[in-house]
Write a protein that holds these residues in place. Structure first.
Motif, mmCIF file in Angstrom:
data_model
loop_
_atom_site.group_PDB
_atom_site.id
_atom_site.type_symbol
_atom_site.label_atom_id
_atom_site.label_comp_id
_atom_site.label_asym_id
_atom_site.label_seq_id
_atom_site.Cartn_x
_atom_site.Cartn_y
_atom_site.Cartn_z
ATOM 1 N N ILE A 1 8.739 -0.368 3.254
ATOM 2 C CA ILE A 1 7.348 -1.501 1.823
ATOM 3 C C ILE A 1 6.450 -1.047 3.137
ATOM 4 C CG2 ILE A 1 8.119 -1.521 -0.183
ATOM 5 C CD1 ILE A 1 7.633 -4.661 0.726
ATOM 6 N N ASP A 2 5.095 -0.655 2.831
ATOM 7 C CA ASP A 2 4.570 -1.567 3.941
ATOM 8 C C ASP A 2 3.444 -2.662 2.955
ATOM 9 O OD1 ASP A 2 5.171 0.381 5.516
ATOM 10 O OD2 ASP A 2 3.368 1.972 4.827
ATOM 11 N N ILE A 3 3.144 -3.683 3.441
ATOM 12 C CA ILE A 3 2.096 -4.442 2.952
ATOM 13 C C ILE A 3 0.690 -5.172 4.207
ATOM 14 C CG2 ILE A 3 1.748 -7.211 2.704
ATOM 15 C CD1 ILE A 3 5.408 -6.977 2.619
ATOM 16 N N THR B 1 0.719 -0.784 0.231
ATOM 17 C CA THR B 1 -0.132 -0.465 0.332
ATOM 18 C C THR B 1 0.654 1.274 -0.363
ATOM 19 O OG1 THR B 1 0.291 -0.082 2.486
ATOM 20 C CG2 THR B 1 -2.320 -0.848 1.638
ATOM 21 N N GLN B 2 2.288 0.881 0.335
ATOM 22 C CA GLN B 2 3.375 2.017 -0.154
ATOM 23 C C GLN B 2 4.386 1.553 -0.727
ATOM 24 O OE1 GLN B 2 4.094 6.766 2.768
ATOM 25 N NE2 GLN B 2 3.384 4.816 4.180
ATOM 26 N N GLY B 3 5.037 2.668 -1.192
ATOM 27 C CA GLY B 3 6.621 1.669 -1.942
ATOM 28 C C GLY B 3 7.393 2.667 -1.361
ATOM 29 N N SER C 1 10.716 9.551 1.094
ATOM 30 C CA SER C 1 9.818 9.506 2.516
ATOM 31 C C SER C 1 10.180 8.064 3.305
ATOM 32 C CB SER C 1 9.134 10.941 2.175
ATOM 33 O OG SER C 1 8.308 9.889 1.783
ATOM 34 N N HIS C 2 9.903 7.199 2.468
ATOM 35 C CA HIS C 2 9.758 5.981 3.199
ATOM 36 C C HIS C 2 10.652 4.765 2.909
ATOM 37 C CE1 HIS C 2 6.634 2.409 3.729
ATOM 38 N NE2 HIS C 2 6.784 3.113 4.989
ATOM 39 N N HIS C 3 12.023 5.063 3.795
ATOM 40 C CA HIS C 3 12.097 3.132 3.188
ATOM 41 C C HIS C 3 12.041 2.750 3.707
ATOM 42 C CE1 HIS C 3 15.420 7.423 3.223
ATOM 43 N NE2 HIS C 3 15.207 6.946 1.156
ATOM 44 N N ILE D 1 -3.936 -1.512 9.043
ATOM 45 C CA ILE D 1 -3.308 -2.485 9.497
ATOM 46 C C ILE D 1 -2.880 -3.113 8.614
ATOM 47 C CG2 ILE D 1 -3.872 -5.470 10.350
ATOM 48 C CD1 ILE D 1 -6.517 -4.224 10.729
ATOM 49 N N HIS D 2 -1.290 -3.007 8.445
ATOM 50 C CA HIS D 2 0.442 -3.229 7.994
ATOM 51 C C HIS D 2 1.237 -3.904 8.389
ATOM 52 C CE1 HIS D 2 0.849 1.144 8.318
ATOM 53 N NE2 HIS D 2 1.964 0.724 7.959
ATOM 54 N N LEU D 3 2.258 -4.318 8.038
ATOM 55 C CA LEU D 3 3.415 -4.363 7.898
ATOM 56 C C LEU D 3 4.351 -3.662 7.020
ATOM 57 C CD1 LEU D 3 5.568 -5.943 9.177
ATOM 58 C CD2 LEU D 3 5.696 -7.166 6.688
ATOM 59 N N HIS D 4 4.805 -2.555 8.104
ATOM 60 C CA HIS D 4 6.721 -1.961 7.970
ATOM 61 C C HIS D 4 7.666 -3.032 7.417
ATOM 62 C CE1 HIS D 4 8.379 2.283 7.532
ATOM 63 N NE2 HIS D 4 9.325 1.510 8.224
ATOM 64 N N PHE D 5 8.012 -3.071 6.151
ATOM 65 C CA PHE D 5 8.955 -4.109 6.503
ATOM 66 C C PHE D 5 10.055 -3.462 5.810
ATOM 67 C CE2 PHE D 5 11.062 -6.479 3.170
ATOM 68 C CZ PHE D 5 11.551 -7.834 4.659
HETATM 69 ZN ZN LIG Z 1 5.766 1.940 6.517
#
Ligand SMILES: [Zn+2]
Length: 318
Positions: free
Chosen positions: A218-220, A208-210, A214-216, A299-303
Protein backbone atom coordinates in the motif's frame (compact mmCIF):
# COMPACT_ATOMS: atom_id res chain seq x y z
CA UNK A 1 0.77 -21.91 44.94
CA UNK A 2 -0.52 -25.43 45.45
CA UNK A 3 -4.21 -25.84 45.82
CA UNK A 4 -6.37 -28.74 46.74
CA UNK A 5 -7.42 -28.00 50.26
CA UNK A 6 -9.99 -25.55 51.41
CA UNK A 7 -7.37 -24.00 53.63
CA UNK A 8 -5.07 -23.26 50.71
CA UNK A 9 -7.90 -21.79 48.70
CA UNK A 10 -8.91 -19.62 51.60
CA UNK A 11 -5.32 -18.43 51.89
CA UNK A 12 -5.34 -17.59 48.17
CA UNK A 13 -8.42 -15.51 48.61
CA UNK A 14 -6.81 -13.54 51.41
CA UNK A 15 -3.66 -12.96 49.36
CA UNK A 16 -5.59 -11.76 46.36
CA UNK A 17 -7.59 -9.44 48.58
CA UNK A 18 -4.45 -8.09 50.25
CA UNK A 19 -2.66 -7.64 46.96
CA UNK A 20 -5.62 -5.81 45.59
CA UNK A 21 -5.24 -3.26 48.35
CA UNK A 22 -1.69 -2.69 47.13
CA UNK A 23 -2.96 -2.46 43.58
CA UNK A 24 -5.43 0.26 44.27
CA UNK A 25 -2.66 2.41 45.69
CA UNK A 26 -0.08 1.88 43.00
CA UNK A 27 0.09 1.55 39.27
CA UNK A 28 -1.72 -1.20 37.47
CA UNK A 29 1.47 -2.85 36.29
CA UNK A 30 2.17 -4.17 39.76
CA UNK A 31 -1.39 -5.41 39.88
CA UNK A 32 -0.73 -7.79 37.06
CA UNK A 33 2.18 -9.29 38.94
CA UNK A 34 0.20 -9.40 42.12
CA UNK A 35 -2.37 -11.60 40.46
CA UNK A 36 0.21 -14.33 39.89
CA UNK A 37 -0.99 -15.89 43.13
CA UNK A 38 -4.41 -16.61 41.74
CA UNK A 39 -5.75 -20.00 40.81
CA UNK A 40 -7.37 -19.06 37.55
CA UNK A 41 -7.59 -21.02 34.36
CA UNK A 42 -7.03 -19.64 30.90
CA UNK A 43 -9.83 -17.34 29.84
CA UNK A 44 -10.90 -16.44 33.34
CA UNK A 45 -11.74 -12.86 34.05
CA UNK A 46 -11.55 -11.09 37.36
CA UNK A 47 -13.57 -8.01 38.04
CA UNK A 48 -12.79 -5.67 40.90
CA UNK A 49 -16.06 -4.71 42.49
CA UNK A 50 -16.66 -1.44 44.28
CA UNK A 51 -15.42 -2.81 47.57
CA UNK A 52 -12.18 -3.84 45.94
CA UNK A 53 -12.68 -7.59 45.82
CA UNK A 54 -11.94 -9.58 42.75
CA UNK A 55 -14.87 -11.57 41.57
CA UNK A 56 -14.27 -14.37 39.17
CA UNK A 57 -16.64 -14.47 36.28
CA UNK A 58 -17.05 -16.87 33.43
CA UNK A 59 -19.61 -14.84 31.58
CA UNK A 60 -18.90 -12.31 28.91
CA UNK A 61 -19.08 -8.75 30.08
CA UNK A 62 -21.43 -6.66 28.02
CA UNK A 63 -19.32 -3.91 26.50
CA UNK A 64 -21.95 -1.32 27.28
CA UNK A 65 -21.78 -1.90 31.03
CA UNK A 66 -19.93 0.95 32.64
CA UNK A 67 -17.16 -0.16 34.93
CA UNK A 68 -15.31 1.79 37.54
CA UNK A 69 -12.26 -0.33 37.99
CA UNK A 70 -9.61 -2.04 36.00
CA UNK A 71 -10.02 -5.67 35.09
CA UNK A 72 -7.38 -8.37 35.03
CA UNK A 73 -7.85 -10.55 31.99
CA UNK A 74 -6.11 -13.90 31.72
CA UNK A 75 -5.38 -14.46 28.05
CA UNK A 76 -7.04 -17.56 26.70
CA UNK A 77 -5.25 -19.95 24.35
CA UNK A 78 -5.33 -18.48 20.84
CA UNK A 79 -6.96 -15.24 21.91
CA UNK A 80 -5.86 -12.09 20.10
CA UNK A 81 -5.62 -8.56 21.41
CA UNK A 82 -8.42 -7.43 19.11
CA UNK A 83 -10.72 -10.18 20.39
CA UNK A 84 -9.96 -9.23 23.97
CA UNK A 85 -10.49 -5.56 23.18
CA UNK A 86 -13.86 -6.35 21.62
CA UNK A 87 -14.82 -8.35 24.70
CA UNK A 88 -14.48 -5.24 26.85
CA UNK A 89 -15.71 -2.75 24.29
CA UNK A 90 -12.29 -1.14 24.01
CA UNK A 91 -9.90 -0.32 21.21
CA UNK A 92 -6.91 -2.65 20.85
CA UNK A 93 -4.57 0.28 21.28
CA UNK A 94 -5.96 1.00 24.74
CA UNK A 95 -4.92 -2.46 25.92
CA UNK A 96 -1.56 -2.34 24.17
CA UNK A 97 -0.71 1.05 25.62
CA UNK A 98 -1.49 -0.16 29.11
CA UNK A 99 0.38 -3.46 28.90
CA UNK A 100 3.97 -3.96 27.87
CA UNK A 101 3.21 -6.80 25.49
CA UNK A 102 4.03 -7.55 21.89
CA UNK A 103 0.73 -8.34 20.16
CA UNK A 104 2.59 -10.78 17.92
CA UNK A 105 3.68 -12.83 20.86
CA UNK A 106 0.95 -12.87 23.48
CA UNK A 107 0.44 -16.24 25.10
CA UNK A 108 -2.39 -17.96 26.88
CA UNK A 109 -2.08 -17.58 30.62
CA UNK A 110 -0.49 -14.14 30.49
CA UNK A 111 -2.37 -11.40 32.28
CA UNK A 112 -3.52 -8.12 30.85
CA UNK A 113 -4.68 -5.08 32.73
CA UNK A 114 -7.88 -3.90 31.09
CA UNK A 115 -8.50 -0.17 31.56
CA UNK A 116 -12.06 0.90 32.37
CA UNK A 117 -12.43 2.93 29.16
CA UNK A 118 -10.46 3.98 26.09
CA UNK A 119 -7.56 6.25 26.88
CA UNK A 120 -4.15 6.15 28.51
CA UNK A 121 -3.17 5.46 32.09
CA UNK A 122 -1.53 8.26 34.01
CA UNK A 123 -0.07 8.38 37.51
CA UNK A 124 -0.59 11.76 39.11
CA UNK A 125 2.69 13.50 39.91
CA UNK A 126 3.55 16.34 42.27
CA UNK A 127 2.45 19.63 40.77
CA UNK A 128 -0.15 18.07 38.48
CA UNK A 129 -3.56 19.59 38.17
CA UNK A 130 -6.49 18.27 36.21
CA UNK A 131 -6.23 21.32 33.97
CA UNK A 132 -2.53 20.66 33.29
CA UNK A 133 -3.13 17.01 32.41
CA UNK A 134 -6.07 18.03 30.25
CA UNK A 135 -3.89 20.49 28.35
CA UNK A 136 -1.06 18.00 27.92
CA UNK A 137 -3.33 15.35 26.47
CA UNK A 138 -5.70 17.77 24.75
CA UNK A 139 -8.84 16.44 26.38
CA UNK A 140 -11.51 18.28 28.40
CA UNK A 141 -10.70 18.44 32.13
CA UNK A 142 -14.31 17.64 32.93
CA UNK A 143 -13.99 14.36 31.01
CA UNK A 144 -11.01 13.33 33.12
CA UNK A 145 -12.94 13.88 36.34
CA UNK A 146 -16.23 12.38 35.21
CA UNK A 147 -14.79 9.29 33.53
CA UNK A 148 -12.64 8.52 36.56
CA UNK A 149 -15.60 9.31 38.79
CA UNK A 150 -13.58 11.66 40.98
CA UNK A 151 -13.84 15.31 41.94
CA UNK A 152 -10.14 15.83 42.54
CA UNK A 153 -6.86 14.01 41.89
CA UNK A 154 -4.22 12.87 44.38
CA UNK A 155 -0.48 12.47 43.95
CA UNK A 156 0.45 8.87 43.23
CA UNK A 157 -3.07 7.97 42.17
CA UNK A 158 -3.56 6.30 38.84
CA UNK A 159 -6.18 7.73 36.56
CA UNK A 160 -7.07 7.20 32.93
CA UNK A 161 -7.12 10.08 30.50
CA UNK A 162 -10.14 9.37 28.31
CA UNK A 163 -9.70 9.28 24.56
CA UNK A 164 -6.07 10.36 24.84
CA UNK A 165 -3.00 9.02 23.11
CA UNK A 166 0.35 8.39 24.79
CA UNK A 167 2.84 11.21 24.55
CA UNK A 168 5.47 10.15 22.03
CA UNK A 169 8.93 11.41 22.79
CA UNK A 170 10.58 11.08 19.42
CA UNK A 171 14.10 12.32 19.82
CA UNK A 172 16.12 12.51 16.62
CA UNK A 173 19.01 10.08 16.37
CA UNK A 174 22.38 10.91 14.95
CA UNK A 175 23.69 8.24 12.66
CA UNK A 176 27.16 8.45 11.20
CA UNK A 177 27.20 9.46 7.54
CA UNK A 178 23.74 10.92 7.52
CA UNK A 179 22.67 14.50 7.60
CA UNK A 180 22.42 15.91 11.10
CA UNK A 181 20.08 18.70 10.06
CA UNK A 182 17.47 19.66 12.61
CA UNK A 183 14.35 17.54 12.46
CA UNK A 184 10.86 18.57 13.15
CA UNK A 185 9.68 16.57 16.14
CA UNK A 186 6.25 15.00 16.06
CA UNK A 187 3.68 17.77 16.26
CA UNK A 188 3.28 18.76 19.91
CA UNK A 189 4.69 15.36 20.83
CA UNK A 190 1.11 14.22 21.07
CA UNK A 191 0.76 12.14 17.95
CA UNK A 192 1.25 8.43 18.32
CA UNK A 193 0.78 5.50 16.02
CA UNK A 194 -2.61 3.87 15.92
CA UNK A 195 -2.17 0.38 17.26
CA UNK A 196 -3.73 -2.49 15.38
CA UNK A 197 -4.05 -6.22 15.80
CA UNK A 198 -0.50 -7.20 14.98
CA UNK A 199 1.00 -4.33 13.03
CA UNK A 200 0.35 -0.68 13.50
CA UNK A 201 -0.44 1.65 10.64
CA UNK A 202 3.15 2.78 10.04
CA UNK A 203 2.71 6.50 9.50
CA UNK A 204 0.18 9.28 9.15
CA UNK A 205 -1.49 9.76 5.78
CA UNK A 206 -4.06 8.36 3.45
CA UNK A 207 -3.78 5.38 1.15
CA UNK A 208 -3.28 6.58 -2.41
CA UNK A 209 -2.64 3.20 -3.96
CA UNK A 210 -4.02 -0.03 -2.64
CA UNK A 211 -2.93 -3.64 -2.76
CA UNK A 212 -3.52 -5.27 -6.15
CA UNK A 213 -1.94 -7.76 -8.51
CA UNK A 214 0.49 -5.17 -9.85
CA UNK A 215 1.23 -3.62 -6.47
CA UNK A 216 1.62 -5.97 -3.51
CA UNK A 217 1.84 -3.10 -1.09
CA UNK A 218 0.00 0.00 0.00
CA UNK A 219 1.11 3.56 -0.62
CA UNK A 220 0.43 6.06 2.13
CA UNK A 221 0.86 9.70 1.15
CA UNK A 222 1.27 12.81 3.24
CA UNK A 223 2.93 15.93 1.89
CA UNK A 224 3.99 16.89 5.42
CA UNK A 225 6.59 14.09 5.34
CA UNK A 226 5.62 12.55 8.68
CA UNK A 227 7.77 10.09 10.63
CA UNK A 228 7.65 6.42 9.70
CA UNK A 229 7.02 4.04 12.60
CA UNK A 230 8.15 0.44 12.97
CA UNK A 231 4.94 -1.54 12.50
CA UNK A 232 5.95 -3.99 15.24
CA UNK A 233 8.95 -4.88 17.36
CA UNK A 234 11.75 -6.42 15.39
CA UNK A 235 15.27 -6.28 14.01
CA UNK A 236 16.33 -4.11 11.09
CA UNK A 237 17.67 -6.50 8.45
CA UNK A 238 18.04 -3.94 5.66
CA UNK A 239 18.72 -0.21 5.80
CA UNK A 240 19.44 0.93 2.26
CA UNK A 241 20.27 4.56 1.65
CA UNK A 242 21.53 6.61 -1.28
CA UNK A 243 20.65 4.27 -4.15
CA UNK A 244 17.74 3.64 -6.51
CA UNK A 245 17.43 0.16 -5.05
CA UNK A 246 15.14 -1.17 -7.77
CA UNK A 247 12.76 1.73 -7.26
CA UNK A 248 12.42 1.47 -3.49
CA UNK A 249 14.89 4.30 -2.93
CA UNK A 250 15.91 4.68 0.69
CA UNK A 251 14.24 1.78 2.44
CA UNK A 252 14.13 -0.31 5.57
CA UNK A 253 13.16 -3.95 6.11
CA UNK A 254 12.32 -5.14 9.61
CA UNK A 255 12.13 -8.79 10.61
CA UNK A 256 9.44 -9.24 13.27
CA UNK A 257 9.92 -12.95 13.79
CA UNK A 258 7.21 -15.56 13.15
CA UNK A 259 8.00 -15.23 9.42
CA UNK A 260 6.71 -11.66 9.23
CA UNK A 261 8.74 -8.82 7.74
CA UNK A 262 7.78 -5.27 6.79
CA UNK A 263 9.32 -3.01 4.15
CA UNK A 264 9.23 0.79 4.09
CA UNK A 265 10.19 2.46 0.79
CA UNK A 266 10.90 5.93 -0.62
CA UNK A 267 12.05 7.37 2.72
CA UNK A 268 13.70 10.78 2.79
CA UNK A 269 16.20 9.47 5.32
CA UNK A 270 16.57 6.56 7.70
CA UNK A 271 16.83 6.69 11.47
CA UNK A 272 18.03 3.11 11.87
CA UNK A 273 20.92 0.88 10.89
CA UNK A 274 21.07 -2.82 10.08
CA UNK A 275 21.04 -4.83 13.28
CA UNK A 276 19.08 -2.27 15.29
CA UNK A 277 16.35 -3.66 17.47
CA UNK A 278 13.29 -1.49 17.17
CA UNK A 279 10.14 -1.25 19.20
CA UNK A 280 6.68 -0.98 17.72
CA UNK A 281 6.01 2.68 17.03
CA UNK A 282 9.68 3.67 17.08
CA UNK A 283 10.57 6.25 14.43
CA UNK A 284 12.67 4.56 11.74
CA UNK A 285 12.82 7.37 9.20
CA UNK A 286 10.93 10.10 7.45
CA UNK A 287 8.50 9.86 4.55
CA UNK A 288 10.05 11.02 1.28
CA UNK A 289 10.16 10.56 -2.46
CA UNK A 290 13.37 8.63 -3.17
CA UNK A 291 13.35 5.89 -5.79
CA UNK A 292 10.47 5.42 -8.20
CA UNK A 293 7.69 7.79 -7.26
CA UNK A 294 5.23 9.28 -9.70
CA UNK A 295 3.33 12.49 -9.83
CA UNK A 296 0.13 11.02 -8.56
CA UNK A 297 1.67 9.72 -5.41
CA UNK A 298 4.66 12.00 -5.00
CA UNK A 299 5.80 11.94 -1.41
CA UNK A 300 4.63 8.65 0.07
CA UNK A 301 5.48 5.53 1.97
CA UNK A 302 5.48 2.25 0.04
CA UNK A 303 4.65 -0.33 2.71
CA UNK A 304 4.89 -4.08 2.23
CA UNK A 305 4.06 -6.88 4.63
CA UNK A 306 5.89 -10.08 3.79
CA UNK A 307 4.80 -13.27 5.50
CA UNK A 308 6.89 -16.36 4.80
CA UNK A 309 8.16 -14.73 1.60
CA UNK A 310 4.72 -13.75 0.32
CA UNK A 311 3.69 -10.10 0.09
CA UNK A 312 0.37 -10.00 1.91
CA UNK A 313 -2.47 -7.54 2.11
CA UNK A 314 -1.31 -5.26 4.95
CA UNK A 315 -4.80 -4.68 6.29
CA UNK A 316 -4.97 -8.37 7.24
CA UNK A 317 -2.51 -7.50 10.00
CA UNK A 318 -4.34 -4.64 11.66
ZN1 LIG B 1 3.99 1.51 -3.71
Amino acid sequence: MPIGTKKAMFRNTLIIGALLLCMTGFSGASGIEAMSADTSQYGDTFIADQDGYFTKTTSTIAPSVSRKGEIIHIIGAGETISEIAALYGLKSQTILWENDVNPLRIRGGEKLLIPPFDGVGYTVKKGDTVAKIATTYKVPATDILSKNNVTTIKIGEKIYVPNAKPIVNASPRNIAGRSTSVRTPLANNNVGPAVGKILIYPTMGSITQGYKSSHHAIDIANSNKPPIWAAADGTVIKASSGTWAGGYGNHVIIDHGNGVKTLYGHLEYLDVNVGDHVKQGQVIGKMGRTGRVRGVTGIHLHFEVIENGVKKLPSLFW
